[in-house]
Write a protein that holds these residues in place. Structure first.
Motif, mmCIF file in Angstrom:
data_model
loop_
_atom_site.group_PDB
_atom_site.id
_atom_site.type_symbol
_atom_site.label_atom_id
_atom_site.label_comp_id
_atom_site.label_asym_id
_atom_site.label_seq_id
_atom_site.Cartn_x
_atom_site.Cartn_y
_atom_site.Cartn_z
ATOM 1 N N LYS A 60 -0.356 -115.849 -25.668
ATOM 2 C CA LYS A 60 -0.351 -114.707 -25.614
ATOM 3 C C LYS A 60 1.093 -114.035 -24.954
ATOM 4 C CE LYS A 60 -2.881 -114.846 -21.341
ATOM 5 N NZ LYS A 60 -4.328 -114.530 -20.569
ATOM 6 N N PHE A 61 1.523 -113.010 -25.380
ATOM 7 C CA PHE A 61 2.614 -112.437 -24.507
ATOM 8 C C PHE A 61 2.352 -110.853 -24.252
ATOM 9 C CE2 PHE A 61 2.857 -111.236 -29.215
ATOM 10 C CZ PHE A 61 3.436 -110.192 -29.026
ATOM 11 N N THR A 62 3.014 -110.458 -23.384
ATOM 12 C CA THR A 62 3.108 -109.115 -22.761
ATOM 13 C C THR A 62 4.371 -108.697 -23.115
ATOM 14 O OG1 THR A 62 3.472 -109.761 -20.400
ATOM 15 C CG2 THR A 62 1.288 -109.325 -21.023
ATOM 16 N N THR A 71 -1.947 -106.940 -34.559
ATOM 17 C CA THR A 71 -0.929 -106.566 -33.645
ATOM 18 C C THR A 71 0.105 -106.337 -34.173
ATOM 19 O OG1 THR A 71 -1.956 -108.656 -32.411
ATOM 20 C CG2 THR A 71 0.414 -108.290 -32.084
ATOM 21 N N LEU A 112 9.356 -108.755 -22.242
ATOM 22 C CA LEU A 112 8.678 -109.778 -22.865
ATOM 23 C C LEU A 112 8.192 -111.023 -22.240
ATOM 24 C CD1 LEU A 112 8.128 -110.120 -26.841
ATOM 25 C CD2 LEU A 112 8.172 -112.205 -25.243
ATOM 26 N N LYS A 113 7.061 -111.353 -21.755
ATOM 27 C CA LYS A 113 6.813 -112.506 -21.088
ATOM 28 C C LYS A 113 5.603 -113.267 -22.002
ATOM 29 C CE LYS A 113 8.116 -111.099 -17.152
ATOM 30 N NZ LYS A 113 9.558 -111.176 -16.882
ATOM 31 N N ARG A 123 -1.760 -111.628 -28.764
ATOM 32 C CA ARG A 123 -2.201 -112.683 -28.986
ATOM 33 C C ARG A 123 -1.070 -113.177 -30.089
ATOM 34 N NH1 ARG A 123 -8.148 -113.872 -30.277
ATOM 35 N NH2 ARG A 123 -7.707 -111.578 -31.257
ATOM 36 N N HIS A 133 2.745 -116.593 -22.146
ATOM 37 C CA HIS A 133 2.151 -117.401 -21.481
ATOM 38 C C HIS A 133 1.243 -118.457 -22.742
ATOM 39 C CE1 HIS A 133 -0.886 -119.570 -18.989
ATOM 40 N NE2 HIS A 133 -1.475 -119.009 -19.825
ATOM 41 N N ASP A 146 5.847 -105.007 -22.166
ATOM 42 C CA ASP A 146 5.891 -103.893 -21.132
ATOM 43 C C ASP A 146 4.442 -103.336 -20.747
ATOM 44 O OD1 ASP A 146 8.648 -103.496 -21.428
ATOM 45 O OD2 ASP A 146 8.634 -102.449 -23.313
ATOM 46 N N GLY A 147 3.909 -104.465 -20.341
ATOM 47 C CA GLY A 147 2.626 -104.272 -19.871
ATOM 48 C C GLY A 147 1.116 -104.325 -20.860
ATOM 49 N N ASN A 148 1.721 -104.312 -22.152
ATOM 50 C CA ASN A 148 0.624 -104.675 -23.242
ATOM 51 C C ASN A 148 0.487 -105.910 -23.860
ATOM 52 O OD1 ASN A 148 0.076 -101.552 -23.807
ATOM 53 N ND2 ASN A 148 2.261 -101.820 -24.083
ATOM 54 N N GLU A 149 -0.551 -106.526 -23.942
ATOM 55 C CA GLU A 149 -0.857 -107.797 -23.956
ATOM 56 C C GLU A 149 -1.343 -108.215 -25.548
ATOM 57 O OE1 GLU A 149 -2.788 -110.717 -20.954
ATOM 58 O OE2 GLU A 149 -4.214 -110.846 -22.560
#
Length: 94
Positions: free
Chosen positions: A22-24, A53, A3-4, A31, A6, A26-29
């Motif tokens: 927003k966060f990603t 979400t 989990l990343k 908000r 921003h 495993d590649g899914n973004e």
């Protein structure tokens, strides 16, 4: 879980601030919105996800509560990226 986080914007001060971003995972973004509190009882962050979400995360097989806990942990620990021009010093009280 990878989990990343921003941050898009922060309104408020070191005492209390509203965070949008927003966060990603495993590649899914996705908000999120969060409220951050400082000083009274220590640092605390409450992240909120929309019902859509939450449904999307469940559809992808994620435990929504676990995602929120990891998101909040990343926010508390400063494991995030900020928009250009926004400095942690403007809202973090070290």
């Amino acid at each position: 879980m990878d989990l990343k986080v921003h941050i898009n914007n922060i309104h408020g001060s070191q005492m209390a601030a509203k965070i949008t971003g927003k966060f990603t995972v495993d590649g899914n973004e996705f908000r999120f919105n969060a409220i951050a509190f400082g000083r009274i009882g220590g640092q605390n962050i409450g992240a909120k996800l929309s019902k859509n979400t939450e449904k999307e995360l469940e559809k992808l097989g994620y435990d929504v509560e676990e995602v929120i806990l990891v998101l909040q942990k990343n926010l508390l620990q400063g494991d995030l990226t900020l928009p250009e021009g926004l400095k942690k010093e403007s809202f973090v009280d070290d």
